[in-house]
Write a protein that holds these residues in place. Structure first.
Motif, PDB file in Angstrom:
ATOM      1  N   GLY A 265       0.816  -1.202   0.000  1.00 12.13           N
ATOM      2  CA  GLY A 265       0.000   0.000   0.000  1.00 12.13           C
ATOM      3  C   GLY A 265       0.850   1.252   0.000  1.00 12.13           C
ATOM      4  O   GLY A 265       0.539   2.236  -0.694  1.00 12.13           O
ATOM      5  N   ALA A 266       1.945   1.237   0.757  1.00 15.07           N
ATOM      6  CA  ALA A 266       2.842   2.385   0.801  1.00 15.07           C
ATOM      7  C   ALA A 266       3.528   2.595  -0.547  1.00 15.07           C
ATOM      8  O   ALA A 266       3.679   3.726  -1.020  1.00 15.07           O
ATOM      9  N   ALA A 267       3.942   1.494  -1.182  1.00 11.84           N
ATOM     10  CA  ALA A 267       4.571   1.593  -2.501  1.00 11.84           C
ATOM     11  C   ALA A 267       3.592   2.168  -3.524  1.00 11.84           C
ATOM     12  O   ALA A 267       3.960   2.985  -4.376  1.00 11.84           O
ATOM     13  N   LEU A 268       2.333   1.739  -3.433  1.00 10.78           N
ATOM     14  CA  LEU A 268       1.310   2.267  -4.338  1.00 10.78           C
ATOM     15  C   LEU A 268       1.115   3.759  -4.104  1.00 10.78           C
ATOM     16  O   LEU A 268       1.033   4.541  -5.058  1.00 10.78           O
ATOM     17  N   ALA A 269       1.052   4.182  -2.838  1.00 14.24           N
ATOM     18  CA  ALA A 269       0.868   5.602  -2.522  1.00 14.24           C
ATOM     19  C   ALA A 269       2.003   6.437  -3.099  1.00 14.24           C
ATOM     20  O   ALA A 269       1.778   7.510  -3.685  1.00 14.24           O
ATOM     21  N   ARG A 270       3.235   5.962  -2.946  1.00 14.66           N
ATOM     22  CA  ARG A 270       4.384   6.699  -3.489  1.00 14.66           C
ATOM     23  C   ARG A 270       4.288   6.791  -5.006  1.00 14.66           C
ATOM     24  O   ARG A 270       4.561   7.848  -5.603  1.00 14.66           O
ATOM     25  N   ASN A 271       3.882   5.701  -5.629  1.00 15.74           N
ATOM     26  CA  ASN A 271       3.757   5.690  -7.087  1.00 15.74           C
ATOM     27  C   ASN A 271       2.707   6.690  -7.556  1.00 15.74           C
ATOM     28  O   ASN A 271       2.917   7.435  -8.520  1.00 15.74           O
ATOM     29  N   ILE A 272       1.559   6.717  -6.873  1.00 16.95           N
ATOM     30  CA  ILE A 272       0.493   7.641  -7.276  1.00 16.95           C
ATOM     31  C   ILE A 272       0.951   9.081  -7.133  1.00 16.95           C
ATOM     32  O   ILE A 272       0.727   9.916  -8.024  1.00 16.95           O
TER      33      ILE A 272
END
Length: 299
Positions: A265-272
């Motif tokens: 979830g954190a990796a996705l947030a950074r990507n967004i």
């Protein structure tokens, strides 16, 4: 790890892939249909929620031939289900009103705008199997939503007096709600939230919300930013929407460090957040606009 899980992980963490994750929606929807043993061709909101005991009051097929041939289906719910999903200051469009054509024509033109990006159009079409049209009491406000219990249905508002220039409001609402559906399906495959009770400030609600809700908001507005930056919407509207989304994203610039997110979830947030920054930097045309009216924002 199965193939679908690996595919989801690859797409949601790859900074080079558009946030609507081309090709992923069809796999997520097929997985859903296999697990719940239903035929995608016969999916309807009415049948899903009542296990087939109530049929749609009426179906309207909306064809879109902008760049790729697609079809959306507007479903009119029975009075009992309309009451279940009704919300204040809004009502459902009636069958005889839809038959007059203006609302469906506006919806078709909105789908045409989305279809200008075929991969996004495919994602939206895979997810929004049924569209329900709402009529807000005040044309200045949009009332759009989706429900976790309805995996392939969205509710979108169209003003009582539909006008062609409103197509961007409706198109954004469709992309927005389809994004919520896709992220919900992703959450069935990979864990994004470790602590559902954890709270974080939401720049859209101006208050603390569960981290899952903030992640959903960030994702759908990231999708909108990437699409809008490359759309043919009036430049002033594009710049305004991108500026708004950028400002809201800056308010949660450290969201990836929030407690309650899994590592994925954190990796996705950074990507967004990175994709929003890139979308905001994308050059927007400054050519004269030919729209006859000012577009109103959809939040």
């Amino acid at each position: 790890m199965n193939d679908l899980t690996a595919s989801v992980l690859d797409r949601i963490t790859d900074p080079s892939v558009r946030l609507w994750w081309p090709g992923l929606a069809s796999r997520l929807v097929n997985d859903l249909s296999q697990k719940h043993r239903f035929n995608l061709a016969s999916y309807s909101t009415s049948a899903w929620i009542t296990q087939g005991t109530i049929s749609p009051q009426r179906l309207f097929a909306i064809r879109n031939t902008c760049l790729i041939r697609t079809q959306a289906v507007v479903e009119v719910l029975s009075p009992a289900l309309q009451q279940r999903y009704g919300i204040p200051d809004c009502r459902f469009w009636k069958v005889d009103e839809l038959e007059q054509g203006a609302a469906l024509e506006l919806l078709a033109s909105s789908l045409d705008e989305i279809a200008a990006m075929p991969e996004l159009s495919d994602t939206v079409g895979q997810l929004a199997h049924r569209i329900h049209l709402l009529m807000p009491h005040d044309d200045a406000y949009d009332v759009n939503f989706s429900e976790p219990e309805l995996p392939l249905s969205i509710f979108v508002s169209i003003p009582q007096q539909p006008r062609e220039h409103m197509r961007w409001r409706v198109a954004e609402a469709i992309v927005h709600e389809a994004g919520h559906l896709q992220l919900s399906l992703v959450e069935r495959v990979v864990p994004l939230i470790a602590s559902p009770q954890a709270q974080y400030y939401s720049p859209w609600r101006k208050t603390a919300r569960p981290v899952g809700g903030v992640l959903h908001g960030l994702y759908v507005f990231g999708m909108i930013a990437e699409w809008m930056a490359r759309s043919s919407a009036p430049p002033s509207h594009v710049r305004r929407r991108l500026a708004d989304i950028d400002q809201e994203a800056r308010e949660i610039a450290d969201f990836a460090e929030a407690s309650g997110l899994t590592a994925i979830g954190a990796a996705l947030a950074r990507n967004i957040l990175m994709r929003i920054s890139a979308a905001v930097s994308f050059p927007v045309s400054s050519e004269p606009e030919n729209e006859g009216a000012t577009l109103q924002e959809s939040q």
